[in-house]
Design a protein around this motif. Structure first.
Motif, PDB file in Angstrom:
ATOM      1  N   LEU A   1       0.854  -1.179   0.000  1.00  0.00           N
ATOM      2  CA  LEU A   1       0.000   0.000   0.000  1.00  0.00           C
ATOM      3  C   LEU A   1       0.896   1.237   0.000  1.00  0.00           C
ATOM      4  O   LEU A   1       1.679   1.452   0.919  1.00  0.00           O
ATOM      5  CB  LEU A   1      -0.904   0.004   1.232  1.00  0.00           C
ATOM      6  N   LEU A   2       0.824   2.052  -1.056  1.00  0.00           N
ATOM      7  CA  LEU A   2       1.691   3.218  -1.206  1.00  0.00           C
ATOM      8  C   LEU A   2       0.905   4.507  -1.040  1.00  0.00           C
ATOM      9  O   LEU A   2      -0.214   4.629  -1.524  1.00  0.00           O
ATOM     10  CB  LEU A   2       2.360   3.223  -2.581  1.00  0.00           C
ATOM     11  N   TYR A   3       1.538   5.466  -0.345  1.00  0.00           N
ATOM     12  CA  TYR A   3       1.009   6.820  -0.239  1.00  0.00           C
ATOM     13  C   TYR A   3       1.773   7.676  -1.240  1.00  0.00           C
ATOM     14  O   TYR A   3       2.996   7.627  -1.287  1.00  0.00           O
ATOM     15  CB  TYR A   3       1.262   7.406   1.152  1.00  0.00           C
ATOM     16  N   ALA A   4       1.069   8.473  -2.016  1.00  0.00           N
ATOM     17  CA  ALA A   4       1.693   9.426  -2.927  1.00  0.00           C
ATOM     18  C   ALA A   4       1.367  10.829  -2.428  1.00  0.00           C
ATOM     19  O   ALA A   4       0.226  11.112  -2.081  1.00  0.00           O
ATOM     20  CB  ALA A   4       1.176   9.241  -4.341  1.00  0.00           C
ATOM     21  N   VAL A   5       2.377  11.692  -2.391  1.00  0.00           N
ATOM     22  CA  VAL A   5       2.178  13.071  -1.956  1.00  0.00           C
ATOM     23  C   VAL A   5       1.792  13.869  -3.192  1.00  0.00           C
ATOM     24  O   VAL A   5       2.632  14.176  -4.032  1.00  0.00           O
ATOM     25  CB  VAL A   5       3.451  13.643  -1.306  1.00  0.00           C
ATOM     26  N   SER A   6       0.510  14.196  -3.314  1.00  0.00           N
ATOM     27  CA  SER A   6       0.061  14.942  -4.496  1.00  0.00           C
ATOM     28  C   SER A   6       0.140  16.452  -4.288  1.00  0.00           C
ATOM     29  O   SER A   6       0.213  17.206  -5.246  1.00  0.00           O
ATOM     30  CB  SER A   6      -1.369  14.546  -4.862  1.00  0.00           C
ATOM     31  N   LEU A   7       0.143  16.884  -3.026  1.00  0.00           N
ATOM     32  CA  LEU A   7       0.287  18.301  -2.703  1.00  0.00           C
ATOM     33  C   LEU A   7       1.291  18.406  -1.555  1.00  0.00           C
ATOM     34  O   LEU A   7       0.942  18.198  -0.410  1.00  0.00           O
ATOM     35  CB  LEU A   7      -1.067  18.897  -2.300  1.00  0.00           C
ATOM     36  N   PRO A   8       2.573  18.673  -1.868  1.00  0.00           N
ATOM     37  CA  PRO A   8       3.604  18.690  -0.825  1.00  0.00           C
ATOM     38  C   PRO A   8       3.388  19.831   0.173  1.00  0.00           C
ATOM     39  O   PRO A   8       2.681  20.791  -0.113  1.00  0.00           O
ATOM     40  CB  PRO A   8       4.908  18.876  -1.590  1.00  0.00           C
ATOM     41  N   PRO A   9       3.996  19.739   1.347  1.00  0.00           N
ATOM     42  CA  PRO A   9       3.896  20.815   2.336  1.00  0.00           C
ATOM     43  C   PRO A   9       4.379  22.134   1.755  1.00  0.00           C
ATOM     44  O   PRO A   9       5.312  22.175   0.951  1.00  0.00           O
ATOM     45  CB  PRO A   9       4.820  20.357   3.465  1.00  0.00           C
ATOM     46  N   VAL A  10       3.748  23.224   2.164  1.00  0.00           N
ATOM     47  CA  VAL A  10       4.094  24.561   1.670  1.00  0.00           C
ATOM     48  C   VAL A  10       5.442  25.017   2.232  1.00  0.00           C
ATOM     49  O   VAL A  10       6.237  25.633   1.534  1.00  0.00           O
ATOM     50  CB  VAL A  10       2.988  25.571   2.050  1.00  0.00           C
ATOM     51  N   HIS A  11       5.717  24.710   3.497  1.00  0.00           N
ATOM     52  CA  HIS A  11       6.926  25.187   4.169  1.00  0.00           C
ATOM     53  C   HIS A  11       7.824  24.032   4.594  1.00  0.00           C
ATOM     54  O   HIS A  11       8.217  23.931   5.746  1.00  0.00           O
ATOM     55  CB  HIS A  11       6.559  26.026   5.392  1.00  0.00           C
ATOM     56  N   GLY A  12       8.151  23.147   3.669  1.00  0.00           N
ATOM     57  CA  GLY A  12       9.025  22.032   4.010  1.00  0.00           C
ATOM     58  C   GLY A  12       8.878  20.897   3.021  1.00  0.00           C
ATOM     59  O   GLY A  12       8.520  21.111   1.864  1.00  0.00           O
ATOM     60  N   GLN A  13       9.128  19.694   3.515  1.00  0.00           N
ATOM     61  CA  GLN A  13       9.064  18.533   2.647  1.00  0.00           C
ATOM     62  C   GLN A  13       8.847  17.272   3.457  1.00  0.00           C
ATOM     63  O   GLN A  13       9.055  17.248   4.661  1.00  0.00           O
ATOM     64  CB  GLN A  13      10.343  18.406   1.828  1.00  0.00           C
ATOM     65  N   ILE A  14       8.458  16.213   2.757  1.00  0.00           N
ATOM     66  CA  ILE A  14       8.324  14.890   3.350  1.00  0.00           C
ATOM     67  C   ILE A  14       9.633  14.164   3.064  1.00  0.00           C
ATOM     68  O   ILE A  14      10.133  14.191   1.937  1.00  0.00           O
ATOM     69  CB  ILE A  14       7.130  14.117   2.736  1.00  0.00           C
ATOM     70  N   GLU A  15      10.203  13.519   4.100  1.00  0.00           N
ATOM     71  CA  GLU A  15      11.484  12.821   3.954  1.00  0.00           C
ATOM     72  C   GLU A  15      11.402  11.427   4.540  1.00  0.00           C
ATOM     73  O   GLU A  15      10.595  11.158   5.432  1.00  0.00           O
ATOM     74  CB  GLU A  15      12.596  13.574   4.701  1.00  0.00           C
ATOM     75  N   HIS A  16      12.272  10.546   4.059  1.00  0.00           N
ATOM     76  CA  HIS A  16      12.438   9.198   4.618  1.00  0.00           C
ATOM     77  C   HIS A  16      13.664   9.219   5.525  1.00  0.00           C
ATOM     78  O   HIS A  16      14.658   9.892   5.211  1.00  0.00           O
ATOM     79  CB  HIS A  16      12.637   8.177   3.489  1.00  0.00           C
ATOM     80  N   ILE A  17      13.612   8.499   6.615  1.00  0.00           N
ATOM     81  CA  ILE A  17      14.710   8.487   7.597  1.00  0.00           C
ATOM     82  C   ILE A  17      16.046   8.082   6.955  1.00  0.00           C
ATOM     83  O   ILE A  17      17.097   8.558   7.365  1.00  0.00           O
ATOM     84  CB  ILE A  17      14.370   7.575   8.795  1.00  0.00           C
ATOM     85  N   ASN A  18      16.005   7.240   5.933  1.00  0.00           N
ATOM     86  CA  ASN A  18      17.242   6.786   5.290  1.00  0.00           C
ATOM     87  C   ASN A  18      17.828   7.824   4.330  1.00  0.00           C
ATOM     88  O   ASN A  18      18.968   7.669   3.888  1.00  0.00           O
ATOM     89  CB  ASN A  18      16.999   5.487   4.518  1.00  0.00           C
ATOM     90  N   TYR A  19      17.040   8.871   3.991  1.00  0.00           N
ATOM     91  CA  TYR A  19      17.498   9.883   3.034  1.00  0.00           C
ATOM     92  C   TYR A  19      17.200  11.284   3.561  1.00  0.00           C
ATOM     93  O   TYR A  19      16.431  12.031   2.961  1.00  0.00           O
ATOM     94  CB  TYR A  19      16.823   9.672   1.679  1.00  0.00           C
TER      95      TYR A  19
END
Length: 89
Positions: A37-55
């Motif tokens: 089950l995958l989540y896709a970010v279609s509207l990213p945060p306005v003041h930042g970003q979504i990150e993975h702990i490994n990157y």
């Protein structure tokens, strides 16, 4: 099967980092395979970003439910003015 997704707003202050848990995005698709089950970010945060702990420092546009359950996905504020609630879409 049917897919159900609920997303709650995340509150961040300047420079803050919030771990995304299944309390924020939670979805079910009728299977018991969270890695599929995958989540896709279609509207990213306005003041930042979504990150993975490994990157750290690298924005991601998708992640698996397995990564969210394992608390490996973060919403990171970019230190700009305008902190507040943001919803993942």
């Amino acid at each position: 099967g049917d897919i159900v997704l609920l997303a709650k707003p995340v509150t961040l202050t300047e420079g803050d980092r919030v771990t995304l848990t299944t309390d924020v995005p939670v979805a079910t698709d009728g299977t018991s395979k969270p890695e599929k089950l995958l989540y896709a970010v279609s509207l990213p945060p306005v003041h930042g970003q979504i990150e993975h702990i490994n990157y750290p420092g690298v924005p991601i546009s998708s992640s698996s439910q397995l990564d969210v359950v394992a608390q490996k996905v973060y919403d990171v504020h970019d230190n700009s003015h305008g902190a507040g609630k943001e919803s993942l879409r």
